[in-house]
Design a protein around this motif. Structure first.
Motif, PDB file in Angstrom:
ATOM      1  N   ALA A 162       0.905  -1.304   0.084  1.00  0.00           N
ATOM      2  CA  ALA A 162       0.086   0.033   0.057  1.00  0.00           C
ATOM      3  C   ALA A 162       0.691   1.344  -0.228  1.00  0.00           C
ATOM      4  CB  ALA A 162      -0.850   0.074   0.981  1.00  0.00           C
ATOM      5  N   VAL A 163       2.107   1.336   0.693  1.00  0.00           N
ATOM      6  CA  VAL A 163       2.904   2.435   0.618  1.00  0.00           C
ATOM      7  C   VAL A 163       3.515   2.486  -0.843  1.00  0.00           C
ATOM      8  CG1 VAL A 163       5.108   3.083   1.903  1.00  0.00           C
ATOM      9  CG2 VAL A 163       3.390   2.334   3.276  1.00  0.00           C
ATOM     10  N   GLY A 164       3.922   1.464  -1.107  1.00  0.00           N
ATOM     11  CA  GLY A 164       4.325   1.456  -2.678  1.00  0.00           C
ATOM     12  C   GLY A 164       3.175   2.107  -3.636  1.00  0.00           C
ATOM     13  N   TRP A 165       2.152   1.567  -3.466  1.00  0.00           N
ATOM     14  CA  TRP A 165       1.115   2.351  -4.238  1.00  0.00           C
ATOM     15  C   TRP A 165       0.946   3.777  -4.099  1.00  0.00           C
ATOM     16  CZ3 TRP A 165      -1.822  -0.770  -7.452  1.00  0.00           C
ATOM     17  CH2 TRP A 165      -3.180  -0.232  -7.959  1.00  0.00           C
ATOM     18  N   ALA A 166       1.007   4.375  -2.545  1.00  0.00           N
ATOM     19  CA  ALA A 166       1.075   5.654  -2.436  1.00  0.00           C
ATOM     20  C   ALA A 166       2.336   6.351  -3.005  1.00  0.00           C
ATOM     21  CB  ALA A 166       0.973   5.954  -1.011  1.00  0.00           C
ATOM     22  N   ALA A 203       6.952  -1.781  10.470  1.00  0.00           N
ATOM     23  CA  ALA A 203       6.440  -1.518   9.338  1.00  0.00           C
ATOM     24  C   ALA A 203       6.201  -0.100   8.695  1.00  0.00           C
ATOM     25  CB  ALA A 203       5.329  -2.454   8.783  1.00  0.00           C
ATOM     26  N   ILE A 204       5.611   0.539   9.812  1.00  0.00           N
ATOM     27  CA  ILE A 204       5.175   2.240   9.920  1.00  0.00           C
ATOM     28  C   ILE A 204       6.714   2.937   9.795  1.00  0.00           C
ATOM     29  CG2 ILE A 204       4.465   3.952  11.213  1.00  0.00           C
ATOM     30  CD1 ILE A 204       1.849   2.658  10.461  1.00  0.00           C
ATOM     31  N   ILE A 205       7.633   2.685  10.604  1.00  0.00           N
ATOM     32  CA  ILE A 205       8.882   3.019  10.734  1.00  0.00           C
ATOM     33  C   ILE A 205       9.556   2.955   9.340  1.00  0.00           C
ATOM     34  CG2 ILE A 205      11.180   3.160  11.661  1.00  0.00           C
ATOM     35  CD1 ILE A 205       9.480   2.483  14.319  1.00  0.00           C
ATOM     36  N   LEU A 210       3.745   4.631  19.048  1.00  0.00           N
ATOM     37  CA  LEU A 210       4.886   4.251  18.087  1.00  0.00           C
ATOM     38  C   LEU A 210       6.262   4.698  18.590  1.00  0.00           C
ATOM     39  CD1 LEU A 210       5.714   3.599  15.145  1.00  0.00           C
ATOM     40  CD2 LEU A 210       5.408   5.802  14.615  1.00  0.00           C
ATOM     41  N   VAL A 211       6.851   3.898  18.836  1.00  0.00           N
ATOM     42  CA  VAL A 211       8.444   4.325  19.393  1.00  0.00           C
ATOM     43  C   VAL A 211       9.353   4.112  18.271  1.00  0.00           C
ATOM     44  CG1 VAL A 211      10.073   3.660  21.094  1.00  0.00           C
ATOM     45  CG2 VAL A 211       7.510   3.393  21.462  1.00  0.00           C
ATOM     46  N   PRO A 212       9.535   5.148  17.509  1.00  0.00           N
ATOM     47  CA  PRO A 212      10.537   4.828  16.370  1.00  0.00           C
ATOM     48  C   PRO A 212      11.971   4.728  16.875  1.00  0.00           C
ATOM     49  CG  PRO A 212       9.970   7.229  16.744  1.00  0.00           C
ATOM     50  CD  PRO A 212       9.199   6.383  17.577  1.00  0.00           C
ATOM     51  N   ALA A 213      12.537   3.959  15.977  1.00  0.00           N
ATOM     52  CA  ALA A 213      14.167   3.725  16.146  1.00  0.00           C
ATOM     53  C   ALA A 213      14.758   5.061  16.026  1.00  0.00           C
ATOM     54  CB  ALA A 213      14.764   2.835  14.898  1.00  0.00           C
ATOM     55  N   ARG A 255      10.865   5.740   6.409  1.00  0.00           N
ATOM     56  CA  ARG A 255      12.038   5.788   5.641  1.00  0.00           C
ATOM     57  C   ARG A 255      11.909   5.848   4.273  1.00  0.00           C
ATOM     58  NH1 ARG A 255      14.130   1.551   9.730  1.00  0.00           N
ATOM     59  NH2 ARG A 255      15.136   2.782  11.393  1.00  0.00           N
ATOM     60  N   ARG A 256      11.018   5.007   3.751  1.00  0.00           N
ATOM     61  CA  ARG A 256      10.979   4.971   2.046  1.00  0.00           C
ATOM     62  C   ARG A 256      10.290   6.026   1.826  1.00  0.00           C
ATOM     63  NH1 ARG A 256       7.003  -0.145   0.684  1.00  0.00           N
ATOM     64  NH2 ARG A 256       7.264   0.818  -1.611  1.00  0.00           N
ATOM     65  N   LEU A 257       9.397   6.977   2.508  1.00  0.00           N
ATOM     66  CA  LEU A 257       8.663   8.026   1.909  1.00  0.00           C
ATOM     67  C   LEU A 257       9.663   9.273   1.973  1.00  0.00           C
ATOM     68  CD1 LEU A 257       5.305   7.559   3.476  1.00  0.00           C
ATOM     69  CD2 LEU A 257       5.664   7.841   1.054  1.00  0.00           C
ATOM     70  N   THR A 258      10.482   9.325   3.153  1.00  0.00           N
ATOM     71  CA  THR A 258      11.660  10.342   3.165  1.00  0.00           C
ATOM     72  C   THR A 258      12.526  10.041   2.176  1.00  0.00           C
ATOM     73  OG1 THR A 258      11.252  10.236   5.699  1.00  0.00           O
ATOM     74  CG2 THR A 258      13.335  11.237   4.724  1.00  0.00           C
ATOM     75  N   ALA A 259      12.840   8.993   1.760  1.00  0.00           N
ATOM     76  CA  ALA A 259      13.972   8.713   0.679  1.00  0.00           C
ATOM     77  C   ALA A 259      13.476   9.197  -0.453  1.00  0.00           C
ATOM     78  CB  ALA A 259      14.265   7.081   0.520  1.00  0.00           C
ATOM     79  N   ALA A 260      12.116   9.201  -0.747  1.00  0.00           N
ATOM     80  CA  ALA A 260      11.583   9.647  -2.096  1.00  0.00           C
ATOM     81  C   ALA A 260      11.153  11.002  -1.880  1.00  0.00           C
ATOM     82  CB  ALA A 260      10.373   8.935  -2.401  1.00  0.00           C
ATOM     83  N   GLY A 261      11.446  12.157  -0.749  1.00  0.00           N
ATOM     84  CA  GLY A 261      11.249  13.232  -0.656  1.00  0.00           C
ATOM     85  C   GLY A 261       9.722  13.565   0.000  1.00  0.00           C
ATOM     86  N   ARG A 262       9.178  12.591   0.276  1.00  0.00           N
ATOM     87  CA  ARG A 262       7.814  12.903   0.737  1.00  0.00           C
ATOM     88  C   ARG A 262       7.761  12.344   2.541  1.00  0.00           C
ATOM     89  NH1 ARG A 262       3.845   9.769  -2.865  1.00  0.00           N
ATOM     90  NH2 ARG A 262       2.150  10.874  -1.711  1.00  0.00           N
TER      91      ARG A 262
END
Length: 133
Positions: free
Chosen positions: A33-37, A62-64, A88-91, A68-75
């Motif tokens: 779904a994230v890839g779709w977005a 998976a949220i974290i 949520l306790v992010p790394a 990371r994926r979205l940030t790498a894509a500038g989002r």
């Protein structure tokens, strides 16, 4: 148990709504779904968890990873209505993940006076997502 999702893309903003249980069995579907977005929108993605019953440690990871994926894509990734049974306790190396009380608050943070432009909105969903919503 898995999840269903609906992705709504508007100019400069995406809303990924998730329903069900985000556990080990649903992580791959969420990543899809994230890839779709990523492929079909621009700007930050608000992950609306209003209909999410709960999430596991794997679901939180998976949220974290999505952040990371979205940030790498500038989002960016933002959360609304996180499950009451945990936070949520992010790394330490996770990009910032703003958390909003609900979807209305998340949308208000992006301009409460935004005009509705249904002709500029696109939507996709899994077959399990209720059609009337």
């Amino acid at each position: 148990m898995t999840i269903d999702w609906r992705y709504t893309a508007e100019d400069g903003l995406g809303i990924l709504s998730v329903a069900g249980y985000l556990g080990p069995d649903a992580v791959h579907r969420f990543a899809g779904a994230v890839g779709w977005a990523l492929a079909r929108g621009t700007g930050p993605v608000i992950v609306d968890l209003t209909e999410l019953r709960s999430w596991s440690a794997e679901g939180q990871l998976a949220i974290i990873e999505a952040a990371r994926r979205l940030t790498a894509a500038g989002r960016g990734l933002e959360l609304s209505a996180i499950p009451a049974d945990g936070s949520l306790v992010p790394a330490g190396d996770c990009p910032p993940v703003p958390v909003h009380a609900d979807l209305a608050a998340a949308l208000a943070a992006h301009g409460a006076g935004r005009e509705e432009q249904p002709e500029r909105r696109q939507e996709w969903r899994t077959t399990g997502w209720p059609a009337g919503e």
